[in-house]
Design a protein around this motif. Sequence first.
Motif, PDB file in Angstrom:
ATOM      1  N   ILE A 180       0.878  -1.199   0.012  1.00 22.55           N
ATOM      2  CA  ILE A 180      -0.098  -0.113   0.032  1.00 22.55           C
ATOM      3  C   ILE A 180       0.851   1.328   0.018  1.00 22.55           C
ATOM      4  CG2 ILE A 180      -1.607   1.336   1.245  1.00 22.55           C
ATOM      5  CD1 ILE A 180      -2.682  -1.410   0.361  1.00 22.55           C
TER       6      ILE A 180
ATOM      7  N   VAL B 103       0.998   5.407   0.068  1.00 19.02           N
ATOM      8  CA  VAL B 103       0.060   6.682   0.388  1.00 19.02           C
ATOM      9  C   VAL B 103       0.940   7.744  -0.294  1.00 19.02           C
ATOM     10  CG1 VAL B 103      -0.787   8.133   2.158  1.00 19.02           C
ATOM     11  CG2 VAL B 103      -0.582   5.821   2.632  1.00 19.02           C
TER      12      VAL B 103
ATOM     13  N   TRP C 225      -6.726   4.541  -5.239  1.00 17.26           N
ATOM     14  CA  TRP C 225      -7.857   4.953  -4.620  1.00 17.26           C
ATOM     15  C   TRP C 225      -7.902   6.527  -3.922  1.00 17.26           C
ATOM     16  CZ3 TRP C 225      -7.223   5.738   0.658  1.00 17.26           C
ATOM     17  CH2 TRP C 225      -8.315   6.228   1.505  1.00 17.26           C
ATOM     18  N   PHE C 226      -8.906   7.298  -4.065  1.00  9.49           N
ATOM     19  CA  PHE C 226      -8.697   8.670  -3.971  1.00  9.49           C
ATOM     20  C   PHE C 226      -9.567   9.067  -2.689  1.00  9.49           C
ATOM     21  CE2 PHE C 226      -8.431   7.760  -8.644  1.00  9.49           C
ATOM     22  CZ  PHE C 226      -7.173   7.970  -8.871  1.00  9.49           C
ATOM     23  N   GLY C 227      -8.680   9.614  -1.773  1.00  7.56           N
ATOM     24  CA  GLY C 227      -9.396  10.154  -0.448  1.00  7.56           C
ATOM     25  C   GLY C 227      -9.338  11.492  -0.390  1.00  7.56           C
TER      26      GLY C 227
ATOM     27  N   VAL D 183      -4.120   6.643  -2.364  1.00  6.38           N
ATOM     28  CA  VAL D 183      -3.411   5.337  -2.146  1.00  6.38           C
ATOM     29  C   VAL D 183      -3.470   4.677  -3.333  1.00  6.38           C
ATOM     30  CG1 VAL D 183      -3.578   3.626  -0.610  1.00  6.38           C
ATOM     31  CG2 VAL D 183      -4.357   5.862   0.210  1.00  6.38           C
TER      32      VAL D 183
ATOM     33  N   GLY E 179      -2.542   0.474  -4.416  1.00  4.26           N
ATOM     34  CA  GLY E 179      -2.348  -0.882  -3.992  1.00  4.26           C
ATOM     35  C   GLY E 179      -1.980  -1.586  -4.883  1.00  4.26           C
TER      36      GLY E 179
ATOM     37  N   VAL F  38       4.736   4.047   2.851  1.00  2.52           N
ATOM     38  CA  VAL F  38       4.737   2.766   2.335  1.00  2.52           C
ATOM     39  C   VAL F  38       4.112   1.742   3.156  1.00  2.52           C
ATOM     40  CG1 VAL F  38       5.593   1.046   0.432  1.00  2.52           C
ATOM     41  CG2 VAL F  38       6.605   3.439   0.860  1.00  2.52           C
TER      42      VAL F  38
END
Lengths: 338, 338, 338, 338
Positions: A2, A4, A32-34, A39, A41, A63
């Motif tokens: 993962i 970030v 994946w969009f926060g 983030v 994967g 990481v």
Amino acid sequence: MIIVLKPQCTQDQLQEFSSSLQQQYNVKVNAWFGTQSTVLGLIGDTSVVDIDYISAQDIVESVKRVQEPYKKANRKFHPDNTVVTLPTGQKIGDGSIALMAGPCSVESEAQICKVAESVKASGAQFLRGGAFKPRTSPYAFQGLKAEGLELLKEARKKTGLPIVTEIMRVSHIELFEDVDIIQVGARNMQNFELLKELGRINKPILLKRGLSSTIEELLMSAEYIMAGGNDQVILCERGIRTYETYTRNTLDISAVPILKKLSHLPVIVDPSHASGISWLVEPLAMAAVAAGADGLIIEVHNDPSRALSDGAQSLTPQQFDSVAKRIFEVGEAFGRTH
Amino acid sequence: MIIVLKPQCTQDQLQEFSSSLQQQYNVKVNAWFGTQSTVLGLIGDTSVVDIDYISAQDIVESVKRVQEPYKKANRKFHPDNTVVTLPTGQKIGDGSIALMAGPCSVESEAQICKVAESVKASGAQFLRGGAFKPRTSPYAFQGLKAEGLELLKEARKKTGLPIVTEIMRVSHIELFEDVDIIQVGARNMQNFELLKELGRINKPILLKRGLSSTIEELLMSAEYIMAGGNDQVILCERGIRTYETYTRNTLDISAVPILKKLSHLPVIVDPSHASGISWLVEPLAMAAVAAGADGLIIEVHNDPSRALSDGAQSLTPQQFDSVAKRIFEVGEAFGRTH
Amino acid sequence: MIIVLKPQCTQDQLQEFSSSLQQQYNVKVNAWFGTQSTVLGLIGDTSVVDIDYISAQDIVESVKRVQEPYKKANRKFHPDNTVVTLPTGQKIGDGSIALMAGPCSVESEAQICKVAESVKASGAQFLRGGAFKPRTSPYAFQGLKAEGLELLKEARKKTGLPIVTEIMRVSHIELFEDVDIIQVGARNMQNFELLKELGRINKPILLKRGLSSTIEELLMSAEYIMAGGNDQVILCERGIRTYETYTRNTLDISAVPILKKLSHLPVIVDPSHASGISWLVEPLAMAAVAAGADGLIIEVHNDPSRALSDGAQSLTPQQFDSVAKRIFEVGEAFGRTH
Amino acid sequence: MIIVLKPQCTQDQLQEFSSSLQQQYNVKVNAWFGTQSTVLGLIGDTSVVDIDYISAQDIVESVKRVQEPYKKANRKFHPDNTVVTLPTGQKIGDGSIALMAGPCSVESEAQICKVAESVKASGAQFLRGGAFKPRTSPYAFQGLKAEGLELLKEARKKTGLPIVTEIMRVSHIELFEDVDIIQVGARNMQNFELLKELGRINKPILLKRGLSSTIEELLMSAEYIMAGGNDQVILCERGIRTYETYTRNTLDISAVPILKKLSHLPVIVDPSHASGISWLVEPLAMAAVAAGADGLIIEVHNDPSRALSDGAQSLTPQQFDSVAKRIFEVGEAFGRTH
């Protein structure tokens, strides 16, 4: 794995980074969009991904590995216990308690033969003894060296006990050809050149945990040996360095069940070096058996107060006899064969 | 050396023990009788007395050194600073700030030459770069090896900067014959076989402190090299392992003034490995100069995000230029020559 | 106490210092003159001598204690084991295995009563549960506080199990009047004001070792309580902080036999907090019994995944039942009564 | 917050867990499906999410925070430096070097006034002195207590220096009403009850890092005070506990720039407690200024060898005068006002 990303990472940077990861490591990358950060994967075999490389990227905040970085030592890929079996039949990791005993240093033929016979009579199946000794001071006794190896073989001839002794230098590997189990000491756990060479031979390696090594680092050092083709690695917890000064090191008893869970390799404990104090050897040996260790390596000297090294942590043959009895008794309560 | 005996020690045991100490180590032994215990004081050169041997005696409660166990590295016996001087004139320990810079790994001729020219322009007097790389994982990039050494020499030819690079194996010593300063990494600080061999050559050794080594152990490892006849040892503080996880290691800044007091050897600091984070390099470099370090060794990479190792802690040439300027400016405030 | 003086100490300074020691601490002072330094030996009760005061003297090089600095907690002066006995008959330290179990936090009457009945059925003789909770974050659940104490008493009424719960503040001592065993948590082990007040009450105190406290510091904190007149102190090893990150803390299993040797107080182990991982509780509990612990304190929650704190390390009642069985079985192999 | 689920997690469990997270914490939950495991990402304010609760879930493999768990102490939400300003005008955190000096313990009116006048003459702007003393041994001097506070006020009246002194107990807060800066010692850094009460008053709090506290834990303890409404927190790095025994603690110099980056609060350094050795105070003070500290707190005693506590680390007024001069000189090289 993962990853970030930093909040300021642009869409273009993200694209470029993803593509380079896919090419370089043959992994798929999902994003994946926060609200505050994006983030990534990584899907696929990430054990070869260099975590330093990833965290060096300008756009990377942090990481996290999901997969362990070791493969050959990993129980996930080898669910069954590895049992190390010597040509002479002794086994480590088969449910029995492997008991290795002997002096810190080999000092003379009389000494090593006397100790060997005595520990054999008490139930030890392996003879340990140092021929080459790593000492903090250049002025301290450094071992009998090649002569010490010869004396160990002499003791083996007399008792039939296979011998365990420490190697300190790549160029000595030939000298150790007739040794049964080669030990890598705590100070050499990350002597990667030595580990690589030991991966090329076909002989069990007893790998001691470094004084400040994590459990994962110990497994990565086992991986070095196994990556070379040698699967016969025995892990050894021997205490880690902490702020506590009463004992020489702090026995990390939790490492035993953790190593057994993460890896299929056998795990033994060295209560003598962990504590540095002879009266602590018995309770720590008991704890090791209770925690599931596959064996113990214990220092025994016919005359500890005249030992040329580590006498303070050595048991007399009489003391060892009593401790060995307790080890096997308690082993039975834990369903361990003898 | 002060030896506290156990209360139950008899007069005969005391006599026998005292005699054996006098014979074995050529020291005088004085006894002092307390209400609860007897204390022995050893007079003479006790640096050769084996503290393990003493504490192993049945009648001994505890031991305390009064003298340090190192002699050649000890400032008491060599009050003047050791200045390491290269044949090409560069000096370490003469009051100037020795600045060593370069990439973690040598990756190509273009890379190492570009970095070398750039760090030279910023004021660095030495080029660092790894040819043989100790990596936790057997699957990570292990360095260009012999080819990396050749590329370093190429960069030296172009810039005149002497080169500093790490050795990992005794059998490579010949390969390193034309290296200016040989580095012993943290993981090999107690690879005593390597230290002994480096004691036999006539070349400066940069000795890094082990991840969990005490200050005294670092000095004992320097003593190993010096005992062999090589006095040109440069000590390097590079962070120790603690429970704090924000940084890769914890820079032990106190080690700088302590090493300077206990020893006459030059002391440098590696802020890159101590922190593992590039933005911390500047404040830690400032602190090192302020604490009295004789120099710094700093990782610089032309493109940190593409570095094959340790990119996260590397500075760009532009960042290094700015840090180098500050190092020399601040050095002046501390009366350091340039 | 052995005091090594600096080489430059004059005869007059020596005289003056010796006299002041004799007057201040009512001890005799013997001097012994070496080649490099003079050593003083203090005879008498040196547990009251302030080691900081001594080492602050200009003429002092270093100091070494021969006597321990704790007296009431010291086995030398109280050779027999202390057995803590509750008015309701439960004993800790009498050779049996004291088993304390319950949730990290009390959450509701139904929860605590259900857990209490279940752990009692499994053989636990004490109910643990937190009413006041020390949490790293001010935003985390802080416990039901006074209401939690009432619920614990309710559970005691239903089961007959005496209750163990943590105090965090001097002003709460009255609130805890009806608690059977008052726990001092790791973070308050050196909250000396709290320890002093607990020394004035007549109730067993379960004193947890601080995260980075030495064995000696734990005994000194017990001494604080005992110096006030309360002899009923139960020591608890619960893991120390090290660099290893796999476990929340590192269980210092050696502390068990060491505390039993140095002190007459009972010693229990908390495998739940030591590891922070529920599957490690069983092997660590086994190791604790094997190392000689007088008891265990284990977290049990009826629904760990809904626990308001520390769920990751809690056992379900079913898991606890199985662990408790193993504890008592193994206890028998070590001659422990049940 | 990134949550890695176990491979065996079912679709139903995933749904149920996601829903419960959304309801409980008012966050959005995104799922990402890998080959070996599923990863959840939480979007929203996750500083209130209890990481223990998450990791206790049966289906959770591991958790990683992306956001820091502290808000009020976080520079992200308060980019400007906090400047603590006393009613009498002294400032901490405004770019000047705040210099606090005085004895470990207040011993008499003559002593504290003499030291106060002397440190003022050397440039200190604050007087430190202990009235209530946390001591490892119950038999050591515990401070003059309330009388000590009165003597500090006397010294303040004579010199105008505001006073900094340590509180050890909630019930003493009223006694400290007239103290200028209240210190929370390392041993009480996680005495959460004390922190909460100090959050309710309107007075600067000097919060010392615990002996084995992480940087994040220190910030969480500051958050406790700030959550109560008191924003005037001064952070103090004073050394952490490591395996190195030469110094009393290991000064974590990296903590200075890290705390300055993560938080807007002022950061000072205590070189006296960090080292425990008076000759190390100067080099460590230099390093602290170089690393960006907002101030220093230094022990000064008119007669260290007669100090009732911590004399070994105290400077004489003459030594302090020289160190203070160097601090301000070096401060200028770093652009610090005076």
